[in-house]
Design a protein around this motif. Structure first.
Motif, PDB file in Angstrom:
ATOM      1  N   CYS A 290      -3.380   3.547   0.119  1.00  0.00           N
ATOM      2  CA  CYS A 290      -3.675   3.431   1.542  1.00  0.00           C
ATOM      3  C   CYS A 290      -5.074   3.944   1.865  1.00  0.00           C
ATOM      4  CB  CYS A 290      -2.652   4.225   2.356  1.00  0.00           C
ATOM      5  SG  CYS A 290      -1.044   3.422   2.564  1.00  0.00           S
TER       6      CYS A 290
ATOM      7  N   ASN B 135      -5.487   0.692   3.581  1.00  0.00           N
ATOM      8  CA  ASN B 135      -4.653   0.855   4.772  1.00  0.00           C
ATOM      9  C   ASN B 135      -4.896   2.257   5.336  1.00  0.00           C
ATOM     10  OD1 ASN B 135      -2.682   0.504   6.724  1.00  0.00           O
ATOM     11  ND2 ASN B 135      -1.079  -0.074   5.289  1.00  0.00           N
TER      12      ASN B 135
ATOM     13  N   ARG C 212       1.027   5.829  -0.183  1.00  0.00           N
ATOM     14  CA  ARG C 212       0.398   7.114   0.127  1.00  0.00           C
ATOM     15  C   ARG C 212       1.266   8.225  -0.453  1.00  0.00           C
ATOM     16  NH1 ARG C 212       2.029   5.385   6.177  1.00  0.00           N
ATOM     17  NH2 ARG C 212       4.268   5.589   5.910  1.00  0.00           N
TER      18      ARG C 212
ATOM     19  N   ASN D 264       3.701   1.741   3.158  1.00  0.00           N
ATOM     20  CA  ASN D 264       3.466   1.275   4.523  1.00  0.00           C
ATOM     21  C   ASN D 264       3.533  -0.245   4.548  1.00  0.00           C
ATOM     22  OD1 ASN D 264       1.334   0.272   6.727  1.00  0.00           O
ATOM     23  ND2 ASN D 264       2.208   2.214   7.386  1.00  0.00           N
TER      24      ASN D 264
ATOM     25  N   THR E  20       0.827  -1.196   0.000  1.00  0.00           N
ATOM     26  CA  THR E  20       0.000   0.000   0.000  1.00  0.00           C
ATOM     27  C   THR E  20       0.863   1.248   0.000  1.00  0.00           C
ATOM     28  OG1 THR E  20      -0.195  -0.093   2.427  1.00  0.00           O
ATOM     29  CG2 THR E  20      -1.943  -1.127   1.133  1.00  0.00           C
TER      30      THR E  20
END
Length: 307
Positions: free
Chosen positions: A242, A246, A155, A163, A153
């Protein structure tokens, strides 16, 4: 979308192998109350684990959960479709994240050898932290994206775009082997470049380095919250946003800006763990609708949790 027969196992590594240390810690007697229940440090760690299991068993009732843990830990877990798999290693606080990657690799190596001997139909695997709430059937990933070997995931964060709290692995021999080799690359970078950050961020920094240093990879793709596939060191890696797979509720007043409508995994990092317990209590006492639980999370944006 349900998971087809034979592809039904959810695996997660649980960083709760420190429970024996907590039990011998003078500070372990400090109590925290959530709802009508008070917890010691060890007790609340076990409560988080049990709530994680609860969410998985509601969202993905056909899944199995395997806890990768320190052989010295005796986790009092007696739940259907839940087992503990001890893996030797260094589980000290300073090496915990390093050991997590090693445990993933050891697990995949074992699964690959089993494939070589039996050629039996296998399961897909998802490695995840224990402080997450799975609120949708994650088997969708393997059906909707049929070509990846492993998934991570991402971001829009320049220094830590990836992450490590959610890693999916396709349970074919090729998927397991490619995922294992990819994680070995991460481990080598971790050990050579980021040991000073080994306690918490070393794995994420190493993961980002392996991906971003690949000659054909464009890091600008992390700025767009759309899933994409890219080959990294021979492995087809699926990058999932994310915001869906996530997602972490922001902390503190003025920081909350809503929630993705299609969120599938809520990650209660750090002080948000109290909110994880409250969310389950709210879900369990309401109409058994995840929207009720997510509404509580929405309201939490005005509060800083200290669990």
């Amino acid at each position: 979308m349900g998971i087809s027969r034979g592809w039904r196992r959810l695996l997660f590594f649980l960083p709760l192998i420190l429970i024996p240390l907590l039990l011998s810690d003078d500070k372990s007697s400090a109590m925290v109350t959530v709802g009508n229940t008070s917890y010691t440090k060890a007790g609340r760690s076990m409560a988080i684990l049990n709530v994680f299991i609860n969410f998985v068993q509601v969202s993905m009732p056909r899944s199995n959960i395997i806890i990768l843990s320190d052989p010295a830990s005796e986790l009092p877990i007696h739940r259907n479709n839940v087992s503990v798999l001890p893996i030797e290693g260094d589980y000290s606080r300073g090496r915990l994240m390093l050991q997590r990657i090693k445990s993933y690799i050891a697990f995949l190596e074992t699964r690959y050898k089993e494939h070589s001997k039996t050629n039996n139909h296998s399961n897909h695997y998802i490695f995840t932290d224990s402080d997450v709430a799975v609120v949708d059937d994650l088997g969708y990933i393997f059906h909707h994206y049929p070509n990846f070997h492993l998934a991570v995931t991402f971001r829009n964060n320049k220094d830590q775009p990836l992450n490590s709290g959610f890693i999916a692995v396709r349970g074919t021999p090729d998927g397991i082997l490619k995922a294992k080799r990819f994680l070995q690359e991460v481990l080598e970078v971790y050990s050579s470049k980021y040991m000073k950050a080994s306690r918490m961020l070393g794995d994420q920094l190493a993961l980002a380095w392996v991906v971003k240093s690949h000659p054909s990879f464009d890091a600008k793709r992390f700025t767009r919250p759309e899933a994409f596939l890219h080959e990294i060191h021979g492995a087809l890696v699926l990058f999932l946003p994310c915001a869906v797979y996530n997602w972490t509720p922001p902390e503190g007043a003025g920081q909350f800006h809503g929630m993705p409508l299609d969120v599938k995994v809520v990650h209660f990092k750090g002080s948000r763990k109290r909110l994880m317990l409250e969310s389950w209590n709210n879900f369990n006492s309401s109409s058994s609708d995840f929207s009720d639980m997510l509404c509580l999370v929405l309201k939490s944006g005005r509060t800083k949790y200290d669990f």
